[in-house]
Design an enzyme around this catalytic site. Structure first.
Site, PDB file in Angstrom:
ATOM      1  N   SER A  19     -22.818  -8.253   3.027  1.00  0.00           N
ATOM      2  CA  SER A  19     -21.819  -8.578   4.056  1.00  0.00           C
ATOM      3  C   SER A  19     -21.923 -10.039   4.457  1.00  0.00           C
ATOM      4  CB  SER A  19     -22.023  -7.695   5.300  1.00  0.00           C
ATOM      5  OG  SER A  19     -21.724  -6.349   5.052  1.00  0.00           O
ATOM      6  N   SER A  69     -15.422  -9.000   7.894  1.00  0.00           N
ATOM      7  CA  SER A  69     -14.736  -9.093   9.183  1.00  0.00           C
ATOM      8  C   SER A  69     -15.723  -8.701  10.284  1.00  0.00           C
ATOM      9  CB  SER A  69     -13.499  -8.177   9.194  1.00  0.00           C
ATOM     10  OG  SER A  69     -12.720  -8.407  10.348  1.00  0.00           O
ATOM     11  N   CYS A 104     -24.554  -2.831  11.877  1.00  0.00           N
ATOM     12  CA  CYS A 104     -24.341  -3.264  10.491  1.00  0.00           C
ATOM     13  C   CYS A 104     -25.710  -3.456   9.868  1.00  0.00           C
ATOM     14  CB  CYS A 104     -23.541  -4.559  10.411  1.00  0.00           C
ATOM     15  SG  CYS A 104     -23.401  -5.183   8.706  1.00  0.00           S
ATOM     16  N   MET A 317     -22.820   0.005   2.555  1.00  0.00           N
ATOM     17  CA  MET A 317     -23.197  -0.456   3.876  1.00  0.00           C
ATOM     18  C   MET A 317     -24.680  -0.167   4.090  1.00  0.00           C
ATOM     19  SD  MET A 317     -20.197   1.275   3.511  1.00  0.00           S
ATOM     20  CE  MET A 317     -20.088   2.790   4.459  1.00  0.00           C
TER      21      MET A 317
END
Length: 395
Positions: A19, A69, A104, A317
């Site tokens: 990410s 994002s 995250c 993720m």
């Protein structure tokens, strides 16, 4: 006609795992945005370039995917025996909201590095050479995470030979420990919110499926790939170009969220895009990753494909990887069974970009499954640092 001037805010653009996100120190934000609320959300939306009806985020730092994002706010920890408080905001691409409901895991890999370089970790805790242990309080879900950050000559070492599928270039390895990853402290859900390791999930006009509903790392709904007509070897284009398939997954996610007790009505799911996640699982088999790399069935224990913010993720993720490792460690979950069943202290799973190993140790205590720690390795790197500029009237 008067137009507002742009203001500048100190910020760092970082990659963490697979990410990317914009990192801020809390006290560098405008005063009105240093507290949770509308002003903070509007500021972060403008920073990232949302809401964007074109879904490109051209006028902001976002990359028009769920993986890019993202925003992070860090501060010296208010918790005893912790170094830094870590708050994560998942910014919607085409809608005007920031989802604060989860963590995250990928960007967690960059939190330790940022905290060290920004003076949020006490100098006497940073070795001249070796590993700096950064104690992170994850403020979204009220959990402790330990990051083991390599240090060379007193500085964070970012380069190295650790390869992470889904990231083009090698970097330094950062080992991450998610302590007591189950049972979301904010919402009080148990690891298995229904009390079952496998449930029947009924989704009107879609079907009834076996599902493992788990709160670990991030709330996740696991369904057997075959039950939805998939093999488990799919890449992004196989699902993301299918509008009807995405709508089905979103409906499954909404009804799963209700069954998990995360929302009361399926209509609330639209304003909670970050959680829960939906993932499909299948037994190990050969496939070709998105990079063209051949993955053999012998390379993995199980195949997993997960959706994030309404689209199939290009890799995995980090928080969902924790959910995978935890579910694999508990006998008879769909993940455990797809991985061959029995005791699993660690699994290597196949995702669209390659493979990832995650470890977790589960134990049954007073009739309830508990996991004290989940461990995986990621990498992180500063991509750019300086100032973000936003119009002064945007928040």
């Amino acid at each position: 006609m008067h137009f507002a001037a742009q203001i500048k805010i100190a910020a760092t653009y970082m990659r963490g795992g697979t990410s990317k996100g914009v990192f801020f120190k809390l006290d560098d934000l405008p005063e009105v945005a240093q507290i949770p609320g509308k002003a903070r959300d509007q500021l972060l939306l403008r920073v990232i370039g949302s809401p964007d009806p074109y879904a490109k985020q051209i006028d902001g730092m976002g990359g028009a995917t769920s993986s890019t994002s993202k925003t992070v706010i860090l501060s010296k920890s208010q918790q005893a025996d912790h170094d830094v408080d870590y708050l994560f905001g998942q910014v919607s691409i085409d809608k005007a909201f920031v989802d604060w409901s989860g963590n995250c895991g990928n960007l967690t890999a960059a939190v330790g590095s940022f905290a060290i370089s920004q003076g949020l970790v006490a100098a006497d805790r940073i070795p001249e050479n070796g590993i700096c242990t950064v104690r992170i309080w994850q403020a979204n879900i009220h959990k402790t995470i330990i990051a083991h950050v390599p240090i060379t000559q007193g500085q964070v070492q970012e380069t190295g030979d650790f390869e992470l599928d889904g990231v083009t270039f090698p970097a330094a390895e950062v080992q991450i420990e998610f302590l007591d990853p189950a049972d979301d402290g904010e919402e009080g859900g148990a690891m298995f919110p229904t009390g079952n390791v496998v449930d029947q999930l009924e989704v009107p006009e879609v079907g009834t499926f076996q599902a493992t509903l788990i709160n670990a790392g991030i709330p996740t709904i696991f369904i057997q790939a075959a039950d939805l007509g998939y093999r488990g070897t799919e890449l992004q284009d196989d699902i993301n170009n299918d509008v009807e398939a995405l709508a089905r997954f979103e409906k499954i996610r909404a009804y799963g969220a209700v069954k998990m007790g995360l929302i009361k009505d399926v209509s609330e799911a639209a304003n909670r895009q970050h959680t829960p996640k939906v993932a499909i699982v299948a037994a190990a088999q050969d496939y070709t990753a998105s990079s063209g790399k051949a993955i053999a069935a012998s390379d993995v224990d199980v195949l997993v494909r997960a959706l994030s913010m309404g689209k199939l993720h290009h890799a995995m993720m980090g928080t969902a990887a924790v959910a995978i490792g935890t579910a694999a460690a508990v006998p008879n979950t769909l993940v455990n069974l797809a991985a061959g069943g029995g005791h699993k202290a660690a699994v290597r799973f196949g995702h669209p970009s390659g493979t990832l190993r995650v470890g977790a140790e589960a134990q049954l205590v007073a009739g309830q499954w508990q996991v004290k720690k989940a461990i995986m390795s990621r990498s992180a790197r500063v991509l750019m640092e300086g100032w973000i500029r936003v119009p002064a009237d945007s928040f």
